[in-house]
Design a protein around this motif. Structure first.
Motif, mmCIF file in Angstrom:
data_model
loop_
_atom_site.group_PDB
_atom_site.id
_atom_site.type_symbol
_atom_site.label_atom_id
_atom_site.label_comp_id
_atom_site.label_asym_id
_atom_site.label_seq_id
_atom_site.Cartn_x
_atom_site.Cartn_y
_atom_site.Cartn_z
ATOM 1 N N THR A 198 0.730 -1.243 -0.025
ATOM 2 C CA THR A 198 -0.020 0.052 0.155
ATOM 3 C C THR A 198 0.781 1.177 -0.250
ATOM 4 O OG1 THR A 198 -1.642 -1.221 1.186
ATOM 5 C CG2 THR A 198 -1.778 1.066 1.055
ATOM 6 N N ILE A 199 1.985 1.127 1.025
ATOM 7 C CA ILE A 199 2.869 2.580 0.901
ATOM 8 C C ILE A 199 3.559 2.457 -0.476
ATOM 9 C CG2 ILE A 199 4.831 3.335 1.935
ATOM 10 C CD1 ILE A 199 4.169 1.994 4.614
ATOM 11 N N ILE A 200 4.005 1.623 -1.104
ATOM 12 C CA ILE A 200 4.571 1.574 -2.338
ATOM 13 C C ILE A 200 3.689 2.365 -3.311
ATOM 14 C CG2 ILE A 200 5.639 0.463 -4.274
ATOM 15 C CD1 ILE A 200 6.737 -1.529 -2.079
ATOM 16 N N GLY A 201 2.542 1.681 -3.452
ATOM 17 C CA GLY A 201 1.382 2.095 -4.538
ATOM 18 C C GLY A 201 1.121 3.581 -4.040
ATOM 19 N N MET A 202 1.057 4.068 -2.968
ATOM 20 C CA MET A 202 0.627 5.644 -2.639
ATOM 21 C C MET A 202 1.544 6.204 -3.130
ATOM 22 S SD MET A 202 -0.529 6.680 0.997
ATOM 23 C CE MET A 202 0.817 6.389 1.714
ATOM 24 N N ALA A 203 3.019 5.817 -2.964
ATOM 25 C CA ALA A 203 4.229 6.511 -3.199
ATOM 26 C C ALA A 203 4.268 6.998 -4.798
ATOM 27 C CB ALA A 203 5.540 5.953 -2.920
ATOM 28 N N GLN A 204 4.071 5.801 -5.564
ATOM 29 C CA GLN A 204 3.825 5.825 -6.897
ATOM 30 C C GLN A 204 3.010 6.786 -7.308
ATOM 31 O OE1 GLN A 204 3.744 1.641 -7.676
ATOM 32 N NE2 GLN A 204 5.687 1.412 -7.857
ATOM 33 N N GLY A 218 8.090 -3.807 -5.916
ATOM 34 C CA GLY A 218 8.314 -2.381 -6.732
ATOM 35 C C GLY A 218 9.131 -1.450 -5.726
ATOM 36 N N CYS A 219 9.968 -1.822 -4.476
ATOM 37 C CA CYS A 219 10.656 -1.014 -4.050
ATOM 38 C C CYS A 219 11.984 -1.099 -4.548
ATOM 39 C CB CYS A 219 10.795 -1.285 -2.498
ATOM 40 S SG CYS A 219 11.797 -0.396 -1.386
ATOM 41 N N ARG A 220 12.685 0.048 -4.665
ATOM 42 C CA ARG A 220 14.050 0.116 -5.720
ATOM 43 C C ARG A 220 15.142 0.671 -4.702
ATOM 44 N NH1 ARG A 220 12.122 -3.206 -8.282
ATOM 45 N NH2 ARG A 220 10.709 -3.021 -10.087
ATOM 46 N N HIS A 221 14.914 1.071 -3.478
ATOM 47 C CA HIS A 221 16.059 1.600 -2.798
ATOM 48 C C HIS A 221 16.070 0.764 -1.487
ATOM 49 C CE1 HIS A 221 16.913 4.589 -5.606
ATOM 50 N NE2 HIS A 221 15.844 4.598 -5.855
ATOM 51 N N TYR A 222 17.203 0.615 -0.776
ATOM 52 C CA TYR A 222 17.198 -0.198 0.485
ATOM 53 C C TYR A 222 18.421 0.202 1.416
ATOM 54 C CZ TYR A 222 15.648 -3.169 -3.616
ATOM 55 O OH TYR A 222 14.892 -3.688 -4.571
ATOM 56 N N GLN A 223 17.973 -0.058 2.674
ATOM 57 C CA GLN A 223 19.140 0.259 3.808
ATOM 58 C C GLN A 223 18.850 -0.784 4.638
ATOM 59 O OE1 GLN A 223 18.572 4.214 5.343
ATOM 60 N NE2 GLN A 223 19.850 3.786 6.965
ATOM 61 N N GLY A 224 20.106 -1.347 5.377
ATOM 62 C CA GLY A 224 19.771 -2.189 6.216
ATOM 63 C C GLY A 224 21.056 -3.313 6.770
#
Ligand code: C2E
Ligand code: CA
Ligand code: CA
Ligand code: CA
Length: 279
Positions: A221-227, A251-257
């Protein structure tokens, strides 16, 4: 024990007493931490779906003479209560600018971005915008590489005020990310009006993505909203390949961890970057 009056605080619980004593001692030490140069900055990799290091998040630690490395989770809330966060935040921002300038000397590192945490207490200071503007008068050439991470608690102030402040700094080239997204007070109507660049999916959802269907749904939902809002999405707290595969799939293209790397002192971060980008 005697019966205490209404407004009398009585330390009859030795556990509670020691908590309060520790807190007071920590508070006193915190006041001296800046002049004694006890703060350290750590840098945690941010990368894209091609595995390229795009930059880092700047994370503060306190090198306490007796307690060792103190977590910001312990002292940042205290610093927010005492107001020390203002001085600490100014220092972090200035150091981040210095680091970005240092990377400008190296062709292969010139594109690296830094994300800096800005406490709501700091953001709401009367002179916050003036201070950052003055800083950018000195470091204008790197403004486009600086990203400020806000939390949803900034939204407790009027939308007009917050939008206005963000817009002034965006005009200087800075970018904005909404940290810990999904955990706080967030009116979507309010969020939609903020001129943000990025949403950062909170690590609690990332942690559960593979084993809790509702966490997976929230992330989608967050990814869809961001798009829909034209915002970039970054996931934090990425620890496993399974989590990475799901984030990519959604569909998330940026990561940290930790999967990509722990927060590191700058010399170690530079070494990791050099190893990943040889030649
Ligand atoms: P945050 O901004 O949400 O930062 C992410 C936290 O998650 C960091 O904790 C980071 O070390 C940790 N982390 C990163 N990757 C992973 C992972 O894969 N798994 C797990 N379990 N944790 C991971 P840290 O460094 O202890 O910082 C805690 C919080 O303190 C930050 O949370 C931020 O709210 C605050 N903070 C840190 N530095 C600053 C600063 O310079 N200014 C302000 N205002 N707050 C700061
Ligand atoms: Ca952050
Ligand atoms: Ca976060
Ligand atoms: Ca957090």
């Amino acid at each position: 024990a005697k019966i205490a009056g209404r407004n009398t605080i009585r330390f009859f619980d030795p556990g509670l007493q020691s908590v309060i004593t520790t807190r007071l001692a920590l508070e006193a030490d915190l006041r001296r931490a800046m002049p004694l140069n006890e703060f350290r900055l750590y840098y945690q990799i941010q990368a894209d779906d091609q595995g390229r290091i795009t930059g880092a998040e700047v994370l503060i630690r306190w090198q306490h003479p007796k307690r060792g490395l103190v977590s910001p989770a312990v002292f940042i809330p205290l610093a927010e209560e005492t107001g020390a966060i203002v001085e600490i935040g100014d220092w972090v921002m200035q150091m981040a600018c210095e680091q970005l300038r240092a990377w400008q000397q190296h062709a292969r590192m010139r594109h690296l971005e830094l994300a800096v945490n800005v406490s709501a207490v700091q953001f709401h200071q009367q002179d916050f915008i003036d201070k950052v503007c003055r800083l950018m008068a000195d470091y204008g050439e790197i403004a486009g590489l600086l990203k400020l991470e806000l939390t949803e608690s900034v939204m407790l102030d009027s939308a007009e005020e917050v939008i206005h402040k963000i817009q002034i700094l965006k005009n200087l080239g800075l970018r904005f990310s909404m940290d810990d997204f999904g955990t706080g007070y967030s009116s979507l109507a309010y969020l939609k009006r903020l001129p943000l660049d990025q949403l950062k999916i909170d690590q609690s959802f990332v942690r559960d993505i593979a084993n809790d269907p509702s966490a997976a749904v929230i992330i989608q939902t967050i990814i869809g909203m961001a798009q829909n809002l034209g915002l970039e999405v970054i996931a934090e707290g990425l620890e496993t390949k399974e989590q990475l595969a799901l984030l990519k799939q959604y569909g998330c293209r940026h990561y940290q961890g930790y999967l990509l790397g722990r927060p590191l002192p700058i010399n170690e971060f530079d070494a990791v970057f050099a190893q990943a980008n040889p030649g």
